[in-house]
Scaffold this active site. Structure first.
Site, PDB file in Angstrom:
ATOM      1  N   ASP A   1      21.753  59.631   5.878  1.00 24.26           N
ATOM      2  CA  ASP A   1      21.477  59.957   4.359  1.00 24.26           C
ATOM      3  C   ASP A   1      19.892  60.680   4.712  1.00 24.26           C
ATOM      4  O   ASP A   1      18.875  60.266   4.862  1.00 24.26           O
ATOM      5  CB  ASP A   1      21.084  58.159   4.439  1.00 24.26           C
ATOM      6  CG  ASP A   1      20.148  57.595   3.967  1.00 24.26           C
ATOM      7  OD1 ASP A   1      19.879  58.171   2.528  1.00 24.26           O
ATOM      8  OD2 ASP A   1      19.703  56.101   3.341  1.00 24.26           O
TER       9      ASP A   1
ATOM     10  N   TYR B   1      18.453  59.916   9.192  1.00 24.19           N
ATOM     11  CA  TYR B   1      17.423  58.672   8.876  1.00 24.19           C
ATOM     12  C   TYR B   1      16.366  59.247   7.832  1.00 24.19           C
ATOM     13  O   TYR B   1      15.581  58.810   8.487  1.00 24.19           O
ATOM     14  CB  TYR B   1      18.089  57.967   8.915  1.00 24.19           C
ATOM     15  CG  TYR B   1      17.514  56.608   8.254  1.00 24.19           C
ATOM     16  CD1 TYR B   1      17.974  56.032   6.495  1.00 24.19           C
ATOM     17  CD2 TYR B   1      16.805  55.281   8.220  1.00 24.19           C
ATOM     18  CE1 TYR B   1      17.683  55.420   5.774  1.00 24.19           C
ATOM     19  CE2 TYR B   1      16.068  54.531   7.576  1.00 24.19           C
ATOM     20  CZ  TYR B   1      16.720  54.262   6.173  1.00 24.19           C
ATOM     21  OH  TYR B   1      16.372  53.355   5.717  1.00 24.19           O
TER      22      TYR B   1
END
Length: 258
Positions: free
Chosen positions: A148, A107
């Site tokens: 992400d 992330y």
């Protein structure tokens, strides 16, 4: 047998638990990497996943960031954060070795605002990740980065390149940081299989972008040179974005030949 590895920024696992359980029951990937779980490890809802046959590897924190890897296959090792100090500011990296694949659940920092301290941290984070790969692996190893990345790689990955030019997640500095990671020996396997543009993984809640397909492709799967040839399919599942109170991201699914 092929291995199916999925990735999904759920924007709070406690808020989206029913969505994740429903999607898992319908799709049954071998591994699901979650980002932005926003929960401490002790409070992560393990039991519902165990009931579906998934064991959880966790690296979470209180109401910020957090990654979790759910797997039907037993990991042979697990590691969190960067190997070298200093420790990362937030829980953003979880590496597990599953079926001889070094799987990184990531992330990346958002960056908040171009030119800010948070933006500098983002660029430094990508540089450290690249150095981590170079220190621990070679491009011929079986390495997969999913998650992400908070960077849209090129003009095909945003709905309006002129609008996004110079804006957060689409700056030259961010493109260069991601490019150095790719140049080490990683390949954007979705883009190799789908050279056309217009498919996105994130849609802004505030503008109703999903209904108009106005989004960004910032959830990526980067495979090492040694693994990329085994990636049979890579695609996004838009279905959950149409559910009630969805995450602003959609799942990404990678199928890897055994």
């Amino acid at each position: 047998m092929p291995i199916r590895i999925a990735s999904w920024n759920v924007n709070s696992i406690r808020a989206r638990l029913d969505h994740v359980l429903t999607w898992l029951a319908d799709n049954e990937p071998d591994v699901l990497c979650l980002q932005e779980t926003k929960v401490e490890d002790a409070l992560f809802p393990r039991v519902p996943f165990l009931e579906l046959g998934y064991r959880a590897s966790l690296h979470g924190g209180r109401a910020l960031a957090g990654v979790a890897t759910l797997s039907k296959l037993p990991p042979s090792s697990s590691r969190v954060g960067f190997t070298e100090p200093p420790a990362d500011r937030h829980p953003r990296i979880l590496e597990v070795e599953i079926a001889r694949i070094h799987l990184y659940n990531l992330y990346a920092p958002n960056g908040t605002e171009v030119g800010s301290d948070a933006f500098d941290y983002k660029l430094e984070w990508f540089a450290r990740l690249r150095d981590e790969l170079a220190a621990r692996h070679t491009p011929t190893d079986q390495v997969l980065l999913v998650g992400d990345f908070n960077v849209a790689p090129d003009a095909r990955d945003v709905w309006d390149a002129a609008y996004f030019a110079g804006r957060l997640q689409f700056t030259d500095a961010e493109h260069a940081a991601l490019g150095r990671l790719v140049d080490w020996g990683m390949r954007d396997v979705y883009r190799e299989l789908h050279p056309e543009g217009g498919r996105y993984s994130w849609f802004d809640y505030r503008t109703g972008g999903f209904s108009r397909n106005e989004g960004m492709r910032i959830d990526l799967a980067l495979a090492s040179e040694g693994l990329a040839a085994r990636c049979r399919s890579v695609d996004y599942d838009d279905g959950p974005r149409g559910w009630e109170t969805p995450s602003d991201h959609v799942p990404l699914v990678v199928t890897i030949d055994d």
